[in-house]
Scaffold this motif. Structure first.
Motif, short mmCIF file in Angstrom:
data_model
loop_
_atom_site.label_atom_id
_atom_site.label_comp_id
_atom_site.label_asym_id
_atom_site.label_seq_id
_atom_site.Cartn_x
_atom_site.Cartn_y
_atom_site.Cartn_z
N ASN A 104 -1.80 5.64 11.71
CA ASN A 104 -3.01 5.07 12.34
C ASN A 104 -3.64 6.03 13.35
N LEU A 105 -3.60 7.32 13.07
CA LEU A 105 -4.19 8.28 13.99
C LEU A 105 -5.71 8.14 14.10
N SER A 106 -6.35 7.62 13.07
CA SER A 106 -7.81 7.46 13.13
C SER A 106 -8.19 6.20 13.91
N GLN A 107 -7.21 5.38 14.27
CA GLN A 107 -7.43 4.17 15.08
C GLN A 107 -6.42 4.18 16.22
N PRO A 108 -6.71 4.90 17.32
CA PRO A 108 -5.72 5.08 18.39
C PRO A 108 -5.11 3.78 18.92
N GLU A 109 -5.87 2.69 18.92
CA GLU A 109 -5.32 1.43 19.44
C GLU A 109 -4.24 0.88 18.52
N GLY A 110 -4.21 1.31 17.27
CA GLY A 110 -3.21 0.84 16.32
C GLY A 110 -2.13 1.86 16.00
N ARG A 111 -2.12 2.97 16.74
CA ARG A 111 -1.16 4.04 16.48
C ARG A 111 0.27 3.54 16.63
N LYS A 112 1.11 3.96 15.69
CA LYS A 112 2.54 3.64 15.72
C LYS A 112 3.33 4.92 15.50
N ASP A 113 4.34 5.12 16.30
CA ASP A 113 5.19 6.31 16.21
C ASP A 113 6.64 5.88 16.00
N ARG A 114 7.37 6.72 15.31
CA ARG A 114 8.82 6.51 15.16
C ARG A 114 9.51 7.86 15.19
N HIS A 115 10.67 7.89 15.84
CA HIS A 115 11.47 9.11 15.94
C HIS A 115 12.81 8.90 15.24
N TRP A 116 13.33 10.00 14.70
CA TRP A 116 14.67 10.01 14.11
C TRP A 116 15.41 11.19 14.72
N PHE A 117 16.67 10.99 15.00
CA PHE A 117 17.52 12.00 15.62
C PHE A 117 18.77 12.11 14.75
N ASP A 118 18.77 13.06 13.83
CA ASP A 118 19.84 13.18 12.85
C ASP A 118 20.74 14.36 13.20
N LEU A 119 21.98 14.06 13.55
CA LEU A 119 22.93 15.11 13.91
C LEU A 119 23.67 15.61 12.68
N GLY A 120 23.96 16.91 12.67
CA GLY A 120 24.76 17.49 11.61
C GLY A 120 24.07 17.59 10.27
N VAL A 121 22.75 17.50 10.24
CA VAL A 121 22.00 17.65 8.99
C VAL A 121 21.14 18.90 9.06
N GLY A 122 20.69 19.35 7.92
CA GLY A 122 19.84 20.52 7.86
C GLY A 122 18.38 20.17 7.66
N LEU A 123 17.54 21.18 7.76
CA LEU A 123 16.11 20.99 7.63
C LEU A 123 15.73 20.52 6.22
N ASP A 124 16.40 21.02 5.21
CA ASP A 124 16.07 20.59 3.84
C ASP A 124 16.29 19.08 3.69
N TRP A 125 17.41 18.57 4.20
CA TRP A 125 17.72 17.14 4.12
C TRP A 125 16.65 16.33 4.84
N ALA A 126 16.33 16.72 6.06
CA ALA A 126 15.33 15.97 6.85
C ALA A 126 13.94 16.12 6.26
N GLY A 127 13.62 17.32 5.77
CA GLY A 127 12.31 17.55 5.18
C GLY A 127 12.06 16.68 3.96
N GLU A 128 13.11 16.47 3.16
CA GLU A 128 12.99 15.61 1.97
C GLU A 128 12.70 14.16 2.36
N ARG A 129 13.12 13.76 3.54
CA ARG A 129 12.93 12.38 3.98
C ARG A 129 11.60 12.15 4.71
N LEU A 130 10.90 13.21 5.06
CA LEU A 130 9.64 13.04 5.80
C LEU A 130 8.65 12.16 5.05
N GLN A 131 8.48 12.39 3.76
CA GLN A 131 7.51 11.63 2.98
C GLN A 131 7.81 10.13 3.04
#
Length: 146
Positions: A104-131
């Protein structure tokens, strides 16, 4: 003692405006928040982004002008090493990937964010999950959840 190094996040020529005027500080605060959610007295001593993050940006074209696009969602996965100190554990060095997605970046009042903190994983693993993670924020009715 090592110092923060966010150059691999900020040096690439990638739009990070969704993170505010200081993307490095925004990402550091997200990491600190993830750690403090686990251990209230966690104190991050330093953070280093180890390689260029994976970025994902989505948008839609304006109906009146097909050449103009509005960014509606964005995400990144940043591999890190960090030092954290707690009263119970003392100092620990942690490796993993911090991911952040927003919608919802085009509607700032409705913006929602989420964070993930994955220990012991690599960039390929996390990158595959971004989508999937960037769409996971949206609820089944099309609204966003926290």
């Amino acid at each position: 003692m090592p110092q923060d190094d966010f150059s691999k996040l900020t040096d690439p020529d990638h739009w990070l405006g969704w993170l505010g005027h200081d993307p490095a500080t925004a990402v550091r605060k997200a990491i600190e928040g993830s750690l403090r959610a686990q251990v209230a007295d966690a104190e991050v001593e330093w953070v280093k982004i180890l390689e260029m993050p994976r970025f994902l940006t989505g948008g839609r074209r304006h109906s009146e002008n097909e050449q103009v696009m509005s960014v509606t969602r964005a995400a990144l996965a940043a591999p890190f090493a960090l030092s954290v100190r707690t009263s119970q554990q003392g100092r620990s060095i942690l490796l993993g990937v911090s991911s952040w997605a927003t919608v919802n970046l085009s509607q700032p009042e409705g913006r929602k964010d989420r964070h993930w903190f994955d220990l012991g994983v690599g960039l390929d693993w996390a990158g595959e999950r971004l989508q999937e993670r960037i769409y996971e924020i949206d609820g089944a009715d099309g609204s966003a959840e926290r």
